[in-house]
Design a protein around this motif. Structure first.
Motif, short mmCIF file in Angstrom:
data_model
loop_
_atom_site.label_atom_id
_atom_site.label_comp_id
_atom_site.label_asym_id
_atom_site.label_seq_id
_atom_site.Cartn_x
_atom_site.Cartn_y
_atom_site.Cartn_z
N SER A 122 -9.38 0.84 -1.81
CA SER A 122 -10.06 -0.46 -1.92
C SER A 122 -10.02 -0.97 -3.37
CB SER A 122 -11.49 -0.36 -1.40
OG SER A 122 -12.21 0.55 -2.19
N ALA A 123 -10.20 -0.08 -4.34
CA ALA A 123 -10.34 -0.55 -5.71
C ALA A 123 -8.99 -0.79 -6.37
CB ALA A 123 -11.15 0.47 -6.52
N HIS A 124 -8.01 0.01 -6.05
CA HIS A 124 -6.75 -0.11 -6.78
C HIS A 124 -5.62 -0.67 -5.95
CE1 HIS A 124 -8.49 2.00 -10.16
NE2 HIS A 124 -8.98 2.89 -9.31
N VAL A 172 0.84 -1.20 0.00
CA VAL A 172 0.00 0.00 0.00
C VAL A 172 0.87 1.25 0.00
CG1 VAL A 172 -1.60 1.37 1.39
CG2 VAL A 172 -2.01 -1.08 1.06
N GLU A 173 1.89 1.24 0.84
CA GLU A 173 2.77 2.41 0.91
C GLU A 173 3.42 2.69 -0.44
OE1 GLU A 173 5.80 2.43 4.03
OE2 GLU A 173 4.17 2.04 5.45
N GLU A 174 3.90 1.62 -1.04
CA GLU A 174 4.59 1.77 -2.31
C GLU A 174 3.65 2.31 -3.37
OE1 GLU A 174 6.48 -1.30 -5.44
OE2 GLU A 174 6.76 -1.80 -3.32
N GLN A 175 2.45 1.77 -3.37
CA GLN A 175 1.56 2.11 -4.48
C GLN A 175 0.83 3.43 -4.31
OE1 GLN A 175 -0.72 -1.29 -5.57
NE2 GLN A 175 1.12 -2.53 -5.33
N MET A 176 0.77 3.90 -3.08
CA MET A 176 0.12 5.20 -2.91
C MET A 176 0.95 6.27 -3.65
SD MET A 176 -2.71 4.93 -1.46
CE MET A 176 -3.25 6.54 -0.88
N PHE A 188 -0.34 5.42 -11.19
CA PHE A 188 -1.78 5.28 -11.44
C PHE A 188 -2.60 5.83 -10.28
CE2 PHE A 188 -0.99 1.40 -9.12
CZ PHE A 188 -2.18 1.07 -8.51
N VAL A 189 -2.02 5.77 -9.08
CA VAL A 189 -2.73 6.32 -7.94
C VAL A 189 -2.74 7.84 -8.00
CG1 VAL A 189 -2.77 6.55 -5.44
CG2 VAL A 189 -2.27 4.33 -6.48
N ARG A 190 -1.59 8.38 -8.39
CA ARG A 190 -1.55 9.85 -8.50
C ARG A 190 -2.52 10.33 -9.58
NH1 ARG A 190 4.18 11.08 -9.52
NH2 ARG A 190 4.86 9.12 -8.63
N ASN A 191 -2.59 9.54 -10.67
CA ASN A 191 -3.57 9.87 -11.71
C ASN A 191 -4.97 9.87 -11.16
OD1 ASN A 191 -1.74 10.21 -13.69
ND2 ASN A 191 -1.91 8.12 -14.52
N ALA A 192 -5.28 8.78 -10.44
CA ALA A 192 -6.63 8.65 -9.90
C ALA A 192 -6.92 9.82 -8.98
CB ALA A 192 -6.77 7.34 -9.14
N ARG A 193 -5.93 10.18 -8.18
CA ARG A 193 -6.12 11.28 -7.25
C ARG A 193 -6.41 12.57 -8.02
NH1 ARG A 193 -1.69 10.78 -2.45
NH2 ARG A 193 -3.09 9.77 -0.97
N SER A 194 -5.62 12.76 -9.10
CA SER A 194 -5.80 13.99 -9.86
C SER A 194 -7.19 14.04 -10.47
CB SER A 194 -4.73 14.11 -10.94
OG SER A 194 -4.90 13.08 -11.88
#
Lengths: 573, 329
Positions: free
Chosen positions: B239-241, B215-219, B223-229
């Motif tokens: 939960s989803a990614h 989780v730490e690594e992927q946050m 793709f997470v930064r994209n989703a956040r943006s």
């Protein structure tokens, strides 16, 4: 479902953290257990106030169940699966620990009565007579006994059981105890005649073996099915106070009171034998209020002492721990050396370190048997006397190390069941300047090696005292009781006075005359020891206050078998 | 897919054979004469030495090791583990009776550690590394550390005392209350504590750390930064990614930790009087009942291997790359 388990997990996780933080400081948690115990005490008081209402007397553990457990005897026991798989049709006589179960489900011709010095008294037999030559035993059977399935019990069942136990095909472990039996006959339905090939007073104890029903087991054994694989073994039928109800392997055995029991139906309608893996688990289940009684060792006393609703009963044992001595070994040939070893061993260290201080030195092989004799003191721990004897025997003390012919003495101690005890004995002899090499191993391995070839052994840990009849020592001390003859005299110990006394004790049926013979035995055996006699330790039974009517009497060979002798009279409030 | 599964099974068969052969050989290496040992066990007194020779013949102990192994394996392949040398009872039946409770406990313990690992791991991974969050992180990590430091047996004894004796929340042992019927409800009630302890005592720590690291690594991943943006909610992202991506190493870890889990289950069984294979193994070891020890070992090996296989198949289903990579090798 997942959400529920998550929440549960979170709570448990928090608690686990808490428990880790508290460490092993059990005092921190006594507040919680105290409040729970108070609840239990209150409910017990309520039950006392209203005797008729039996449903209210629940132990704390089933408070959330709401069932009426007050009328169920719950016994914690180890080796439950062994009881069931091996003993039921192993024809085990009471000296076997497995006979705990036999006391619930079966009866014997005779039983050993703790209130009468553990002498055999009539059980299924109403009375018996012994011929003057001690060779013919005639039993008159009770006529009011029925099997749990309602069939009448007759002399045919007794003849069947004894014949089956003696049949080599069945490999009954009791066969050796019954070796003196020449024939078993039944002149009529209520009479059994047992003829012996030689006078053998201890036969009465052997004849307390559980009697099995011919009408259920006979055909199966006849067909050549080994006893352990019969359908009967899966759900045996006896005449005893409790009837087999359900067996859950590895977990519990459920028994129901026998309404037809000839002494009257037991007061507690159900009994459950619950398997506990070890004494620590037993202590936990006692503390949780799940079982009414269990044995614990000195190590658990701290956990169960002062437990609300229970009391610890410390019961004497017939079991003697000892070191068997190879009398044929050049270093141990001289009786003075063997007496000296008895004088040098530190018995108090054993009692303190292994039994938590609760034990007695054993200075005779006959402890708590049904014959009362005074114990001599020549074998008592006395370091100076021991050293003097070793010098007499030609051993030389060189700067605190004993030597023989200039060589430092070194003895090997083999152990197959009590490593701690062996360690303490070895170190106490080392303290006195005798080097001891310890060799510990698995029970069957070490004993197997001993039985196959005893010549390489020197010292050997041992324990004995199983049956309360003092004749149990015959197979240890008599020169005829060699391994080849089925005895336990592994090192061919032979002493004419010992032999004579043991033979006399077998021939005499009079109790006083037997006691005299055993006193003579003890004196001769102390002058020419076959063992370093160590100690005897009591057994600790934790029993719920709600149980009444029990009498722990004497415990035999570490296993509590006499506790159940009057189980039909027990009550539970 | 079928080919993949069959391929995996094919590679596991030799592994099981090796387990069987090793167990058989190791037990054979144990010092002492098995016939003498059995005779000593059976006798009420010293063994009859002529009986020792009979036993040796009955059990075919004079044959060379490969012959004995072949004979035993022949029976096992047909589902016959032989008879107990001590009481003559058929071993297969006993082992199968005990297998059910063991599977129930092992499966529940695994579930506890997976669910617990996901929740605690995600929590740790998302908590900020400062302030009270830091404290909570440390507390969770310390707690899950229990399973690394303390043997399962001790965790079980401690849990038994705390939750069953002191707090009285759960029954202290068995699969049903003494003398009460063995209902599903009673079984579940008796299952909760040992299963939770098994979960905590074996794999919870590993799983938590694994998920937390993922989780730490992927946050921080792209793709997470994209989703956040795209202003997708934090909870949804996790939960989803994030968790979904971390599940793959988790499943791989489950497969790898099967042996540890089964071992832990045996310790828990002994403490909680759970009538499974572990209890049977301990008793058989005390009795030196080699036939039973062999059967329990082989069945345990099967459980471990089956768990491995299941994890592998699951991985293959979730991530086709795994399937390809493994069938290539």
């Amino acid at each position: 479902m997942q959400r529920v388990s998550l929440r549960l997990l979170a709570v448990l996780a928090a608690l686990a953290m808490l428990s880790a933080a508290c460490g092993s400081d059990s005092d921190d948690t006594s507040g919680a257990s105290g409040s729970e115990a108070d609840v239990a005490a209150e409910s017990e008081e309520a039950a006392d106030a209203d005797d008729a209402d039996e449903g209210e007397s629940d132990a704390p553990a089933d408070a959330d169940e709401g069932s009426s457990e007050g009328q169920r005897l719950i016994v914690g026991t180890q080796f439950l699966d062994d009881f069931v798989s091996r003993s039921i049709v192993g024809f085990d006589t009471p000296p076997a620990y497995s006979s705990v179960l036999a006391q619930f489900v079966f009866d014997g011709l005779l039983e050993l009565d703790p209130t009468q010095g553990y002498l055999p008294v009539p059980d299924l037999a109403e009375s018996f007579e012994v011929s003057d030559d001690g060779l013919v035993y005639t039993f008159t059977l009770r006529e009011d006994v029925t099997w749990h399935d309602g069939e009448p019990f007759t002399s045919a069942d007794v003849v069947f059981t004894l014949t089956a136990a003696l049949d080599p095909a069945n490999q009954a472990r009791t066969a050796a105890d019954l070796a003196a039996v020449a024939s078993v006959t039944a002149p009529d339905d209520v009479t059994v005649v047992v003829e012996l090939s030689r006078p053998f007073a201890p036969i009465l104890q052997s004849l307390s073996l559980p009697i099995h029903p011919e009408h259920l087991l006979g055909a199966e054994l006849e067909a050549g099915t080994p006893p352990g694989e019969t359908d009967y073994a899966a759900a045996p039928i006896g005449t005893g106070p409790y009837m087999w109800a359900e067996y859950r392997p590895g977990e519990q055995l459920l028994l129901d009171a026998n309404p037809r029991y000839y002494k009257g139906a037991p007061a507690i309608p159900e009994a459950v034998l619950v398997d506990v893996a070890d004494y620590d688990v037993a202590a936990a289940r006692l503390a949780a209020g799940e079982i009414d009684l269990s044995e614990v060792t000195g190590a658990q006393l701290g956990l169960v002492d002062g437990l609300d609703g229970y009391a610890v009963n410390t019961v004497p044992s017939t079991n003697v721990f000892a070191i068997s001595l190879n009398v044929a070994d050049p270093l141990l040939e001289d009786p003075r050396v063997r007496i000296a070893l008895n004088n040098l061993v530190d018995r108090q260290a054993l009692i303190d370190l292994i039994e938590g201080g609760l034990g007695e030195p054993a200075l005779s092989p006959l402890i708590n048997t049904s014959v009362e004799i005074e114990t001599g003191t020549s074998l008592a721990t006395d370091v100076e006397a021991g050293a003097a004897l070793l010098e007499d025997a030609g051993w030389v003390d060189e700067d605190g190390t004993w030597t023989v012919d200039g060589e430092p003495v070194s003895l090997r101690l083999d152990d197959g069941f009590a490593p701690q005890l062996a360690e303490v004995v070895a170190s106490s002899l080392r303290d006195q300047g005798i080097d001891v090499q310890l060799n510990t191993g698995d029970y069957s391995d070490i004993f197997g090696q001993l039985f196959a070839d005893p010549s390489g052994f020197q010292l050997f840990t041992y324990s004995f005292g199983a049956p309360t009849d003092p004749d149990s020592i015959y197979i240890l001390f008599h020169s005829q009781a060699t391994l080849a003859n089925g005895g336990f005299n592994a090192f061919a110990y032979a002493n004419d006075d010992v032999d004579a006394a043991l033979d006399r004790a077998r021939d005499e049926t009079d109790v006083a005359a037997r006691a005299e013979a055993y006193a003579a035995f003890q004196e001769a055996a102390a002058a020419d020891p076959a063992y370093i006699l160590l100690h005897t330790a009591p057994v600790h039974m934790v029993i719920a206050d709600s149980l009444d009517g029990w009498d722990p009497g004497l415990v035999e060979y570490q296993f509590v078998r006499f506790l159940w002798w009057n189980v039909e009279e027990w009550t539970k409030s | 897919m079928t080919r993949y599964v069959l391929g995996r099974i094919a590679t596991l068969v030799p592994m099981l054979l090796v387990v069987c052969a090793l167990t058989f050989a190791l037990l054979d290496l144990a010092p002492g004469d098995p016939a003498l040992r059995i005779a000593t066990q059976l006798a009420n007194g010293p063994p009859d030495l002529s009986r020792v020779d009979e036993l040796r013949e009955e059990l075919g102990l004079d044959d060379p090791l490969p012959v004995r192994f072949g004979r035993w394996l022949g029976g096992v392949v047909q589902g016959d583990f032989g008879r107990s040398a001590i009481d003559g009872s058929p071993v297969t039946e006993r082992v199968l009776d005990a297998l059910g409770p063991t599977l129930l406990l092992t499966g529940s313990g695994l579930l506890v550690s997976i669910v617990g690992g996901l929740v605690l791991g995600a929590t740790v991974g998302l908590l900020p590394d400062r302030g009270p969050g830091r404290l909570a992180r440390r507390a969770i990590m310390a707690m899950t550390g229990v399973s690394f430091v303390i043997p399962a047996f001790l965790v079980a004894l401690g849990g038994l005392w705390l939750f069953a004796v002191v707090l009285g929340w759960f029954p202290a042992g068995g699969m049903s209350d003494p003398g009460e019927p063995r209902t599903i409800g009673a079984t579940l009630e008796h299952l909760v504590l040992p299963a939770v302890i098994l979960g905590i005592g074996t794999n919870l720590g590993v799983f938590t750390r694994l998920i937390a690291a993922g989780v730490e690594e992927q946050m921080d991943a792209e793709f997470v930064r994209n989703a956040r943006s795209r202003s997708i909610g934090r909870r949804r992202i996790v939960s989803a990614h994030v968790v979904r991506t971390s599940i793959i190493p988790l499943i791989a870890q489950v497969g790898a930790s099967m042996a540890y889990l089964v071992g832990g289950a045996y310790a828990v069984e002994v403490v909680f009087g759970w009538p499974g294979l572990g209890r049977m193994a301990v008793e058989a070891a005390q009795d030196q009942d080699v036939t039973v020890i062999l059967a329990v070992t082989v069945i345990s090996g099967l459980v471990v291997v089956a768990g491995n296989l299941l994890a592998d198949v699951l991985l293959g289903v979730i991530d086709p790359r795994v399937r390809l990579a493994r069938s290539d090798s």
